[in-house]
Design a protein around this motif. Sequence first.
Motif: not given
Length: 318
Positions: A103-116
Amino acid sequence: MPSTQQQIDHGVVVDAGYETVFDLVADVGRWPQFHLSAVHAEVLHSNEKGDLIQHWALDGDSTVRTWRTVRRSDRAGRRITFSYMDADPPDTEVRGEWVFTELAPDRTRVELRHTIEGPARADLGPLLDGIGLDGKEHLDTLRDTAERRAELDDLVVSFTDPLFIAGSVEDAYEYLYRADLWPERIPHVVGLDLTEDVPNVQFFDMDTKSPDGTTHSVRSVRICLPPNLIVYKQISLPAVLDAHTGHWRFTETREGVVAESRHSSTIKPSAVSQLGGGTVDGARRYLRRLLSGHSMTNLRLTKTFAEERAGLRPGTDR
């Protein structure tokens, strides 16, 4: 056979750069230091399909669960994919991915996705609940660790102490594996209550005496991988620490075995003033001196035990 598919998504914004966040997720060996339930993880082998990883994690304070995943890291694509092997219940497939968006040099969006995906009649409720809780806890750990990276560089003390033993790896391993005998064998251990309900998974409550005469009680879990590795994590801690993990590693050589003690301890920020004169460097020196002193005592006793088993007398080479 009819099947059903469920997806569980979690996301968090982390005030840290993409590389920092990606590296923390990719390095599964570091998770036990920062994530409450993680005990140990190791890469069993790697090939073009990815890394086969064995995980061990706490389930409560007296049980460990273990599982294997196949993982592939794509740094350029900013994602890490994984799939579980032998998911429970049977005939259930669990796969997922970590996705990183800068999102910016010192800002990150993290998504954790599980499919069951599993049989339509399977009761996936407990599995879904567990994955949902674990996912949230993993992201909370990731955000906290990434955003405190500079502070943790000061507070985490990690080091190894090796010692050569002119004996067998089996004897060296046995001495440190038999923690139930430590009160008889190791001077600073004044009491220890051990259970091993599952082979090679040990829980114990131990009382140790410090050089100043004070006694400390800790509860630990150990994963024993004979004859080369014993991994431990303290799950109740001295008041001055936020985490303490480590291992005993045994490496065979042509001449004998190198036994290594490793400690990784996270100093509680509020405890810095209580250790080593009240500075971070003083606290680090104090903690390393204390832990190294204990581990070297253990290693020297291990050396004596294994070398006597090999027919050597102390102070001789034959």
